[in-house]
Design an enzyme around this catalytic site. Structure first.
Site, short mmCIF file in Angstrom:
data_model
loop_
_atom_site.label_atom_id
_atom_site.label_comp_id
_atom_site.label_asym_id
_atom_site.label_seq_id
_atom_site.Cartn_x
_atom_site.Cartn_y
_atom_site.Cartn_z
N ASP A 91 -4.08 2.73 -2.10
CA ASP A 91 -3.53 4.05 -2.47
C ASP A 91 -3.36 4.96 -1.26
OD1 ASP A 91 -3.60 3.20 -5.06
OD2 ASP A 91 -4.88 4.82 -5.80
N HIS A 146 0.40 13.92 -4.14
CA HIS A 146 -0.95 13.64 -4.67
C HIS A 146 -1.45 14.78 -5.55
CE1 HIS A 146 -5.03 11.84 -4.72
NE2 HIS A 146 -4.38 10.72 -4.35
N HIS A 236 -8.20 2.03 -0.40
CA HIS A 236 -7.30 3.03 0.19
C HIS A 236 -6.93 2.59 1.60
CE1 HIS A 236 -9.08 5.32 -3.11
NE2 HIS A 236 -8.05 6.17 -3.00
#
Length: 279
Positions: A91, A146, A236
């Site tokens: 992500d 985001h 991530h």
């Protein structure tokens, strides 16, 4: 003499009845407009222990677990467990610090992964996204900046999705089918709209917790202790200001080697779910 007394008594009874009839008429009149039922004395009636119905039965939003159960074909946490396959997903990409290091490891190991892209970061680093595409990875939508999607208006939410789709398509050549909401948060109306756009929401069922700044051993343990066939693993390859993902990057080769040693195939989200990457 008798007749003289009978008449007054009879009259008295009649008058008394008239008075009673008039009183009854008044007592049965409708409650004047605006008079609340709460004015009725109920002091002898025990109160409801936890308050009136309206205080308890106000509607509450469904939890993420409830939404997953209700929208099983649209909101996914894992793939089928019938094959020994798992998907690595990353992500908050791209950045120019951690993302290239993750791409280097995946290339060295010959693994294809799925990256969920933030629109304004794609604008900042289009060459890194182009590298992802060139090396055979799949990209999905992770909003434009985001945002915590349930806090947005319908218009702002849709703009986050559409704007990011357009940016990704300009590089990848396709509109991504898959979307992962930031923080994993999404509302029911947003799920319904995404379903109308033929998108699939992909969260995860194995969380590395790498965003906590864990070391490599901790990240590795968080993944391998919970993985099973069909798992979608969350890591991530970029973070917020001050987040250190060094531990996640260092753990990645060990995670790949252990899964392969156990006979697990590493695939992309479209491969795991048997769906196209985009349109």
């Amino acid at each position: 003499m008798k007749a003289i007394w009978i008449i007054p008594i009879f009259a008295l009874l009649v008058c008394s009845g008239c008075g009673q009839y008039k009183t009854n008429q008044v007592s049965h009149q409708a409650t004047p407009k605006g008079t609340a039922y709460n004015n009725i004395k109920t002091s002898q009636t025990p109160d409801l222990l936890d308050g009136p119905e309206g205080a308890i039965r106000n509607p509450h939003p469904l939890s993420l677990a409830d939404l997953h159960a209700k929208y099983k074909s649209t909101f996914l946490l894992s793939g089928p467990s019938s094959k020994r396959e798992v998907a690595l997903t990353f992500d908050d990409v791209p950045d120019d610090k951690f993302t290239p290091r993750v791409l280097d490891i995946l290339k060295s190991e010959g693994v294809k992964a799925t990256f969920f892209l933030i629109g304004n970061r794609v604008e900042a680093h289009p060459e890194i996204v182009q590298r992802m595409i060139n090396e055979g990875h799949v990209v999905g939508n992770h909003s434009y900046n985001h945002a915590n999607l349930p806090k947005l208006s319908d218009v702002d939410f849709r703009n986050q999705v559409v704007k990011t789709d357009n940016i990704i398509r300009s590089i990848s050549g396709y509109t991504p089918k898959f979307i992962r909401p930031p923080y994993g948060n999404i509302s029911e109306t947003q799920i319904q709209w995404l379903a109308s756009q033929h998108k699939t929401i992909v969260n995860w069922n194995v969380d590395s917790l790498d965003w906590k700044g864990l070391n490599a051993e901790q990240v590795k343990t968080n993944v391998l202790a919970h993985v099973h066939p069909g798992s979608i693993i969350l890591q991530h390859a970029a973070g917020g200001a001050g987040e250190d993902l060094t531990g996640s990057v260092q753990a990645l080769p060990e995670i790949i080697k252990k899964l392969r040693h156990d006979g697990v195939k590493l695939v992309t989200i479209p491969e795991l779910l048997n769906l196209p990457a985009g349109t």
